[in-house]
Write a protein that holds these residues in place. Structure first.
Motif, PDB file in Angstrom:
ATOM      1  N   ILE A 148       0.867  -1.188   0.000  1.00 16.98           N
ATOM      2  CA  ILE A 148       0.000   0.000   0.000  1.00 16.98           C
ATOM      3  C   ILE A 148       0.897   1.230   0.000  1.00 16.98           C
ATOM      4  CG2 ILE A 148      -1.769   1.293   1.253  1.00 16.98           C
ATOM      5  CD1 ILE A 148      -2.756  -1.342   2.465  1.00 16.98           C
ATOM      6  N   HIS A 149       0.818   2.020  -1.071  1.00 17.71           N
ATOM      7  CA  HIS A 149       1.699   3.186  -1.217  1.00 17.71           C
ATOM      8  C   HIS A 149       1.134   4.429  -0.551  1.00 17.71           C
ATOM      9  CE1 HIS A 149       4.131   1.770  -4.943  1.00 17.71           C
ATOM     10  NE2 HIS A 149       3.411   0.741  -4.547  1.00 17.71           N
ATOM     11  N   SER A 150      -0.128   4.402  -0.193  1.00 20.06           N
ATOM     12  CA  SER A 150      -0.851   5.644   0.080  1.00 20.06           C
ATOM     13  C   SER A 150      -1.346   5.757   1.525  1.00 20.06           C
ATOM     14  CB  SER A 150      -2.034   5.737  -0.881  1.00 20.06           C
ATOM     15  OG  SER A 150      -2.741   4.498  -0.925  1.00 20.06           O
ATOM     16  N   ILE A 151      -0.525   5.308   2.475  1.00 27.75           N
ATOM     17  CA  ILE A 151      -0.883   5.505   3.884  1.00 27.75           C
ATOM     18  C   ILE A 151      -0.683   6.985   4.214  1.00 27.75           C
ATOM     19  CG2 ILE A 151      -0.303   4.968   6.284  1.00 27.75           C
ATOM     20  CD1 ILE A 151      -1.530   2.551   4.901  1.00 27.75           C
ATOM     21  N   ASP A 152      -1.775   7.668   4.559  1.00 29.10           N
ATOM     22  CA  ASP A 152      -1.678   9.109   4.789  1.00 29.10           C
ATOM     23  C   ASP A 152      -2.251   9.544   6.140  1.00 29.10           C
ATOM     24  OD1 ASP A 152      -4.307   8.710   4.227  1.00 29.10           O
ATOM     25  OD2 ASP A 152      -4.411  10.121   2.548  1.00 29.10           O
ATOM     26  N   SER A 153      -2.522   8.561   7.013  1.00 31.14           N
ATOM     27  CA  SER A 153      -2.948   8.915   8.370  1.00 31.14           C
ATOM     28  C   SER A 153      -2.653   7.748   9.307  1.00 31.14           C
ATOM     29  CB  SER A 153      -4.449   9.230   8.413  1.00 31.14           C
ATOM     30  OG  SER A 153      -5.209   8.054   8.219  1.00 31.14           O
ATOM     31  N   LEU A 154      -2.546   8.061  10.597  1.00 31.67           N
ATOM     32  CA  LEU A 154      -2.346   6.995  11.586  1.00 31.67           C
ATOM     33  C   LEU A 154      -3.570   6.085  11.618  1.00 31.67           C
ATOM     34  CD1 LEU A 154      -0.835   5.598  13.879  1.00 31.67           C
ATOM     35  CD2 LEU A 154      -1.745   7.331  15.456  1.00 31.67           C
ATOM     36  N   LYS A 155      -4.747   6.693  11.442  1.00 28.97           N
ATOM     37  CA  LYS A 155      -5.989   5.928  11.447  1.00 28.97           C
ATOM     38  C   LYS A 155      -5.978   4.849  10.358  1.00 28.97           C
ATOM     39  CE  LYS A 155     -10.797   7.002  10.755  1.00 28.97           C
ATOM     40  NZ  LYS A 155     -11.230   7.760   9.593  1.00 28.97           N
ATOM     41  N   LEU A 156      -5.521   5.233   9.186  1.00 26.06           N
ATOM     42  CA  LEU A 156      -5.472   4.274   8.071  1.00 26.06           C
ATOM     43  C   LEU A 156      -4.438   3.175   8.343  1.00 26.06           C
ATOM     44  CD1 LEU A 156      -6.367   3.426   5.235  1.00 26.06           C
ATOM     45  CD2 LEU A 156      -4.708   5.064   4.301  1.00 26.06           C
ATOM     46  N   GLU A 188      -5.951   0.765  10.895  1.00 19.44           N
ATOM     47  CA  GLU A 188      -6.956  -0.116  10.294  1.00 19.44           C
ATOM     48  C   GLU A 188      -6.271  -1.195   9.436  1.00 19.44           C
ATOM     49  OE1 GLU A 188      -9.877  -0.866  10.736  1.00 19.44           O
ATOM     50  OE2 GLU A 188     -10.564  -1.840   8.902  1.00 19.44           O
ATOM     51  N   THR A 189      -5.219  -0.828   8.735  1.00 21.01           N
ATOM     52  CA  THR A 189      -4.475  -1.797   7.942  1.00 21.01           C
ATOM     53  C   THR A 189      -3.866  -2.857   8.851  1.00 21.01           C
ATOM     54  OG1 THR A 189      -3.982  -0.064   6.322  1.00 21.01           O
ATOM     55  CG2 THR A 189      -2.657  -2.068   6.196  1.00 21.01           C
ATOM     56  N   HIS A 237      -3.916  -8.447  10.824  1.00 24.58           N
ATOM     57  CA  HIS A 237      -4.011  -9.468  11.873  1.00 24.58           C
ATOM     58  C   HIS A 237      -5.148 -10.440  11.590  1.00 24.58           C
ATOM     59  CE1 HIS A 237      -0.885  -8.336  14.664  1.00 24.58           C
ATOM     60  NE2 HIS A 237      -1.224  -7.069  14.529  1.00 24.58           N
ATOM     61  N   LYS A 238      -6.276  -9.899  11.132  1.00 25.85           N
ATOM     62  CA  LYS A 238      -7.428 -10.747  10.800  1.00 25.85           C
ATOM     63  C   LYS A 238      -7.051 -11.817   9.788  1.00 25.85           C
ATOM     64  CE  LYS A 238     -11.814  -8.397  11.381  1.00 25.85           C
ATOM     65  NZ  LYS A 238     -12.829  -7.578  10.732  1.00 25.85           N
ATOM     66  N   THR A 258       3.869  -0.271  17.953  1.00 26.30           N
ATOM     67  CA  THR A 258       2.984  -1.317  18.476  1.00 26.30           C
ATOM     68  C   THR A 258       2.225  -2.044  17.367  1.00 26.30           C
ATOM     69  OG1 THR A 258       1.157   0.244  18.696  1.00 26.30           O
ATOM     70  CG2 THR A 258       2.626   0.032  20.587  1.00 26.30           C
ATOM     71  N   LEU A 259       2.304  -1.558  16.146  1.00 27.87           N
ATOM     72  CA  LEU A 259       1.521  -2.136  15.048  1.00 27.87           C
ATOM     73  C   LEU A 259       2.316  -3.252  14.364  1.00 27.87           C
ATOM     74  CD1 LEU A 259       0.152   1.223  13.555  1.00 27.87           C
ATOM     75  CD2 LEU A 259      -0.891  -0.234  15.305  1.00 27.87           C
TER      76      LEU A 259
END
Ligand SMILES: *Cc1c(COP(=O)(O)O)cnc(C)c1O
Length: 221
Positions: free
Chosen positions: A86-94, A97-98, A103-104, A142-143
């Motif tokens: 994924i090239h387009s991570i532009d927030s901590l929220k995103l 969620e990734t 993990h799922k 932590t991620l």
């Protein structure tokens, strides 16, 4: 098919072997992707989740799918089972969620942080100081479902080559700097995704390791 092969060969002769070519296939029909696959390409970039899903179902399983466009948090779940980068991570929220979706699916998903480098208003991405705050905050460490592999940026859509070069060179400096400053957060940081059809040569001169190319392969959209 022959024209496509010619474009691919042409392009590959201009790319150092250390630079990954991602064929940007957004808006192209599946038959064209199939031809690109038969010509040997394996890295395909799409900017719409629904379109990527539809194509992924119809094409060979060894294609590496790159999410290059803005990604909405509620759509991560659709690509989490298979997306390569994924090239387009532009927030901590995103990013969070990734991580959750990874993990799922018992995966670790490779991600790039998108940085805003252009003069235009409409482009997504972190500002350099936001990137520093994010990496300094400790939130990323932590991620464990995501692996930060590098940065992505888009230069201004401009004929001013000096401007484009400054923007790429700034991104490369930022890349080197955060890699050095946050080694324990960024142990796998080695991808710098910059350069498209109109500016990939400048991007490579400025340190790109991955170019995203549509028009120069497939013609005008
Ligand atoms: C469309 C697109 C490209 C490819 O652009 P071309 O000019 O066709 O090579 C590269 N990166 C992103 C993020 C895009 O949306």
């Amino acid at each position: 098919m022959e024209i496509l092969n010619e474009h691919i060969n042409n392009l590959l002769t201009h790319l150092p072997s250390s630079v990954t070519l991602v064929a940007v296939t957004k808006t192209r029909p599946v038959a064209v992707l199939q031809q690109a696959y038969e010509a040997g390409l394996r890295d395909f970039g799409e900017n719409r989740v629904q379109e990527m899903l539809r194509k992924q179902e119809q094409l060979p399983a060894d294609i590496r799918w790159h999410q290059i466009g803005h990604l909405q948090t509620n759509k991560v779940k659709y690509i989490a089972p298979f997306v390569h980068l994924i090239h387009s991570i532009d927030s901590l929220k995103l990013l969070e969620e990734t991580d959750r979706q990874a993990h799922k699916h018992k995966r670790v998903i490779d991600c790039l942080l998108q940085v805003y480098i252009a003069t235009e208003e409409s482009k997504f991405g972190f500002e350099p100081d936001e990137l520093h705050s994010l990496l300094a905050s400790g939130a990323v460490k932590t991620l464990t479902g995501v692996r930060l592999r590098g940065l992505m940026g888009m230069a201004s859509f401009s004929d001013d080559q000096a401007l484009v070069r400054r923007e790429f060179s700034g991104l490369k400096q930022l890349f080197d700097q955060v890699k050095l400053q946050f080694p324990e957060v960024l142990p796998d940081f080695n991808i710098l995704s910059m350069g498209m059809s109109g500016d990939y040569q400048i991007a490579i001169e400025e340190g790109s390791t991955l170019v995203r190319i549509g028009t120069a392969l497939f013609g005008e959209r």
